[in-house]
Write a protein that holds these residues in place. Structure first.
Motif, PDB file in Angstrom:
ATOM      1  N   LYS A 191     -31.978  -5.383  10.966  1.00 31.32           N
ATOM      2  CA  LYS A 191     -32.772  -4.338  10.315  1.00 31.32           C
ATOM      3  C   LYS A 191     -33.785  -4.993   9.398  1.00 31.32           C
ATOM      4  CE  LYS A 191     -33.864  -0.129   9.013  1.00 31.32           C
ATOM      5  NZ  LYS A 191     -35.183  -0.443   8.450  1.00 31.32           N
ATOM      6  N   VAL A 233     -27.173  -5.689   9.668  1.00 34.36           N
ATOM      7  CA  VAL A 233     -27.827  -4.849   8.663  1.00 34.36           C
ATOM      8  C   VAL A 233     -27.214  -5.137   7.296  1.00 34.36           C
ATOM      9  CG1 VAL A 233     -26.225  -2.947   9.134  1.00 34.36           C
ATOM     10  CG2 VAL A 233     -28.430  -2.439   8.115  1.00 34.36           C
ATOM     11  N   ASP A 238     -27.629   1.582   3.564  1.00 30.83           N
ATOM     12  CA  ASP A 238     -27.030   2.901   3.313  1.00 30.83           C
ATOM     13  C   ASP A 238     -26.108   2.797   2.102  1.00 30.83           C
ATOM     14  OD1 ASP A 238     -25.744   5.333   3.248  1.00 30.83           O
ATOM     15  OD2 ASP A 238     -24.746   5.134   5.191  1.00 30.83           O
ATOM     16  N   ILE A 476     -25.238   4.569   9.697  1.00 28.29           N
ATOM     17  CA  ILE A 476     -24.927   3.617  10.779  1.00 28.29           C
ATOM     18  C   ILE A 476     -24.580   4.340  12.077  1.00 28.29           C
ATOM     19  CG2 ILE A 476     -22.403   3.279  10.497  1.00 28.29           C
ATOM     20  CD1 ILE A 476     -25.065   0.477  10.812  1.00 28.29           C
ATOM     21  N   LYS A 477     -24.109   5.598  11.981  1.00 29.41           N
ATOM     22  CA  LYS A 477     -23.811   6.356  13.205  1.00 29.41           C
ATOM     23  C   LYS A 477     -25.101   6.668  13.961  1.00 29.41           C
ATOM     24  CE  LYS A 477     -21.121  10.118  15.145  1.00 29.41           C
ATOM     25  NZ  LYS A 477     -20.255  11.295  14.916  1.00 29.41           N
ATOM     26  N   VAL A 479     -27.714   4.813  13.909  1.00 29.47           N
ATOM     27  CA  VAL A 479     -28.126   3.518  14.471  1.00 29.47           C
ATOM     28  C   VAL A 479     -27.349   3.229  15.752  1.00 29.47           C
ATOM     29  CG1 VAL A 479     -28.146   1.012  14.080  1.00 29.47           C
ATOM     30  CG2 VAL A 479     -28.835   2.569  12.242  1.00 29.47           C
ATOM     31  N   VAL A 531     -21.703  -4.239  15.629  1.00 25.40           N
ATOM     32  CA  VAL A 531     -22.475  -3.953  14.416  1.00 25.40           C
ATOM     33  C   VAL A 531     -21.854  -4.730  13.262  1.00 25.40           C
ATOM     34  CG1 VAL A 531     -23.242  -2.155  12.811  1.00 25.40           C
ATOM     35  CG2 VAL A 531     -23.049  -1.635  15.260  1.00 25.40           C
ATOM     36  N   ILE A 533     -22.241  -5.296   9.148  1.00 23.88           N
ATOM     37  CA  ILE A 533     -22.852  -4.877   7.885  1.00 23.88           C
ATOM     38  C   ILE A 533     -22.572  -5.959   6.843  1.00 23.88           C
ATOM     39  CG2 ILE A 533     -22.963  -3.097   6.099  1.00 23.88           C
ATOM     40  CD1 ILE A 533     -22.079  -1.047   8.145  1.00 23.88           C
ATOM     41  N   ILE A 537     -17.951  -2.950   4.597  1.00 21.90           N
ATOM     42  CA  ILE A 537     -18.033  -1.665   5.311  1.00 21.90           C
ATOM     43  C   ILE A 537     -17.083  -0.657   4.678  1.00 21.90           C
ATOM     44  CG2 ILE A 537     -18.824  -2.101   7.669  1.00 21.90           C
ATOM     45  CD1 ILE A 537     -15.922  -2.627   8.463  1.00 21.90           C
ATOM     46  N   GLU A 541     -17.690   4.422   7.824  1.00 19.08           N
ATOM     47  CA  GLU A 541     -18.493   3.688   8.807  1.00 19.08           C
ATOM     48  C   GLU A 541     -17.610   3.128   9.922  1.00 19.08           C
ATOM     49  OE1 GLU A 541     -22.150   2.225   5.924  1.00 19.08           O
ATOM     50  OE2 GLU A 541     -20.194   1.261   5.724  1.00 19.08           O
ATOM     51  N   ILE A 559     -17.284  -2.717  15.011  1.00 16.50           N
ATOM     52  CA  ILE A 559     -17.959  -2.852  13.718  1.00 16.50           C
ATOM     53  C   ILE A 559     -17.214  -3.848  12.838  1.00 16.50           C
ATOM     54  CG2 ILE A 559     -16.737  -0.892  12.627  1.00 16.50           C
ATOM     55  CD1 ILE A 559     -19.486  -0.223  11.252  1.00 16.50           C
ATOM     56  N   SER A 561     -17.555  -6.663   9.061  1.00 13.85           N
ATOM     57  CA  SER A 561     -18.225  -7.070   7.831  1.00 13.85           C
ATOM     58  C   SER A 561     -17.453  -8.225   7.214  1.00 13.85           C
ATOM     59  CB  SER A 561     -18.308  -5.898   6.858  1.00 13.85           C
ATOM     60  OG  SER A 561     -19.069  -6.256   5.718  1.00 13.85           O
TER      61      SER A 561
END
Length: 593
Positions: A191, A233, A238, A476-477, A479, A531, A533, A537, A541, A559, A561
């Motif tokens: 991002k 991201v 967010d 994120i949803k 995205v 994904v 983050i 997270i 998310e 997902i 992090s």
């Protein structure tokens, strides 16, 4: 052998461990000792049980850093991180006198030459196997992973950080091991952010390290990209989702109830202390964790009712007290009732907290986050939404800080004068870092012409059926759904490396590009969206990954992090960003004059 944790990522990780460490074990019939460091202890605990290890002739599990009794007649398996501390501990086990018959050494990741050579010089005669198995992440859930590094938040976002570059390098290495474990070589995107560069830096690091890792496959050919995308991201993308009061079961429980290391502690009616582990071995937890608390309470009530043979005893409200009486009168159902009691108690705890503290906050929070009320009427004066919450005594200081932040986020920053008044209202004059330090994440707190800020275009969810107090959807949803539908704007989400042209998240790929699914992970047909983050997270998310996977079916969303956030934990991390780094000093021993 079927593992007890037969869930997505956990299953894949356990299969990888079986195919490397365990396969080598099977070559010898002798019982062995397994020696772990803190990270590998957590890793193994997440995907298998002691009984799984026992069935593979591993009789004892020991801590690498603790003093251990020598067992010279047994072979030892060392599963550890490639750090100087771990290698030194291994060497110490074989000098001057070996503690074990032989060592089978497995590193979670690439072992630097310096450490490898040190090990080779010191105890090579005792080492039978030395391998790197490329798993340096924790599979938290079926579709969730972490780097097990909460400290990364300070390292990346603190203006006083001295190890940001090293932290991003380490995270990049961990992401490469995730991709390798999934048998994926994904296209990498990030991002774009006018104020922050961390996502871009990490994307570059990951892409370079992936290229090195996949330089040659087993047959000596260059390995191409697979049908997967990795999106990176930053947390500031967010700021709303990790601060908002969430009313789905898992997110609410971790926010409002004191759950440490996934362990819920509660008091039984007889006063005894009980505890329950909230993980994927609990089928009811998996079934309920992403549901709204109202549905959870109703479903548990119905489940308890189902196992009762006496309708009279379960008519009306079911409480823990009633349940205790049921258990005394129906001993044959005791075990079934006990399984439901944990969640009945946890749901009751959540609902009691909701009624006392959260319910009155939620409407204001949702209106500020969404920008409109339940009827869809735009919030024209956010201050009128905020003030009633600040004036009421039912809100704790942390809850007031959270709603003040949502007010500021809704305006993309406020004036110095306005912020001073808000800080006085909440009475945090000495702790205003809770609010001010969000700027370190690239989130505008004070309006400034030089600060680049643009409202994100959201998906229209006005037709979705939602609860009035749960109208917000994590960004994120959007995205994830845009990525799966191949709708991500390349100006906002540049490609660090191109994905195969056919990648559109539907799993429809040309014959030339089709990636052969690995037989070892028995993965679903279709593609993967990973994904990441940077900076933690939230549970809401995490839920989105499951919801999008369920809706699309042909694309699995994973997902991850550095760590999993709770709202209070994040606020404390934000506050700590302005702390100066701890001074370190060296004490030198001086010889007597």
């Amino acid at each position: 052998m079927a593992t007890s944790s037969d869930h997505g990522l956990k299953r894949i990780v356990w299969k990888r461990i079986q195919d490397t460490i365990i396969t080598d074990c099977r070559k010898s019939e002798a019982w062995k000792i397994l020696i772990l460091d803190p990270f590998t202890t957590k890793l193994l605990s997440s995907c298998c049980k002691m009984s799984d290890l026992m069935s593979e002739k591993i009789t004892i599990v020991e801590d690498l850093y603790k003093n251990r009794e020598p067992v010279p007649e047994m072979k030892a398996i060392y599963f550890m991180s490639p750090t100087a501390k771990c290698v030194d501990a291994l060497i110490a086990d074989f000098k001057p006198k070996p503690k074990y018959k032989a060592a089978y050494v497995y590193f979670t990741d690439y072992c630097p030459d310096e450490l490898f050579n040190n090990m080779k010089r010191s105890c090579s005669t005792h080492i039978r196997v030395c391998k790197e198995i490329n798993i340096s992440f924790i599979p938290q859930e079926a579709q969730v992973f972490t780097c097990d590094n909460p400290g990364a938040f300070q390292s990346i976002y603190s203006p006083n950080s001295q190890d940001k570059k090293k932290t991003l390098e380490t995270i990049a290495d961990q992401l490469v091991t995730l991709c390798a474990t999934l048998d994926e070589n994904p296209g990498v995107r990030y991002k774009k952010d006018g104020n922050m560069q961390n996502a871009q830096t990490l994307a570059e690091l990951v892409d370079n390290k992936l290229a090195q890792h996949y330089q040659l496959d087993e047959s000596g050919k260059k390995t191409g990209k697979t049908q997967a995308q990795l999106l990176i991201v930053e947390r500031g993308f967010d700021p709303v989702s990790p601060i908002l009061h969430e009313l789905t079961y898992q997110a609410m429980a971790y926010d409002r109830i004191d759950i440490q290391s996934d362990t819920y502690k509660y008091k039984a009616k007889d006063g005894s202390e009980k505890q329950a582990l909230l993980n994927e071995d609990d089928v009811l937890w998996v079934k309920l964790r992403h549901k709204h608390i109202a549905e959870v309470s109703e479903q548990i009530r119905l489940l308890v009712k189902e196992i009762s043979t006496n309708k009279k005893q379960t008519d009306g409200k079911i409480t823990i007290s009633n349940l205790a009486q049921m258990m005394k009168k129906m001993p044959s159902f005791r075990k079934q009732v006990t399984q439901k009691t944990v969640h009945l108690q946890l749901a009751e705890d959540c609902m009691q907290d909701f009624s006392k503290h959260v319910e009155k906050l939620c409407k204001a929070e949702q209106d500020l986050a969404v920008g409109s009320d339940v009827e869809g009427v735009k919030v024209k004066d956010p201050m009128r939404t905020l003030l009633p919450v600040l004036l009421h005594s039912y809100s704790s200081t942390h809850d007031k800080i959270r709603v003040v932040l949502l007010y500021i986020f809704s305006l993309s920053g406020t004036t110095d004068e306005n912020l001073s008044k808000l800080i006085q209202h909440v009475k945090i004059e000495k702790e205003q870092e809770y609010i001010l330090n969000w700027k370190e994440l690239g989130v505008p707190i004070i309006t400034s012409p030089s600060f680049f800020s643009r409202k994100i275009t959201r998906r229209d969810r006005s037709q979705d059926q939602t609860y009035n107090l749960s109208r917000w959807t994590p960004i994120i949803k959007d995205v994830m759904e845009d990525a799966v539908e191949n709708k991500l704007d390349t100006r906002e989400w540049p490609h660090q490396s191109e994905c195969p042209a056919a990648w559109n998240g539907t799993g429809v790929v040309s014959a030339r590009q089709k990636h052969k699914a690995s037989t070892q992970d028995e993965r679903r047909s279709g593609s993967r969206l990973i994904v990441f983050i940077l900076g933690g997270i939230s549970h809401s998310e995490m839920r989105c990954a499951y919801e999008v996977t369920q809706a699309v079916k042909s694309c699995e969303v994973i997902i991850g992090s550095s760590h999993i956030l709770t709202p209070i934990g994040l606020l404390n991390d934000i506050k700590a960003l302005s702390k100066a780094p701890m001074e370190t000093f060296t004490i030198e021993e001086r010889s007597a004059a």
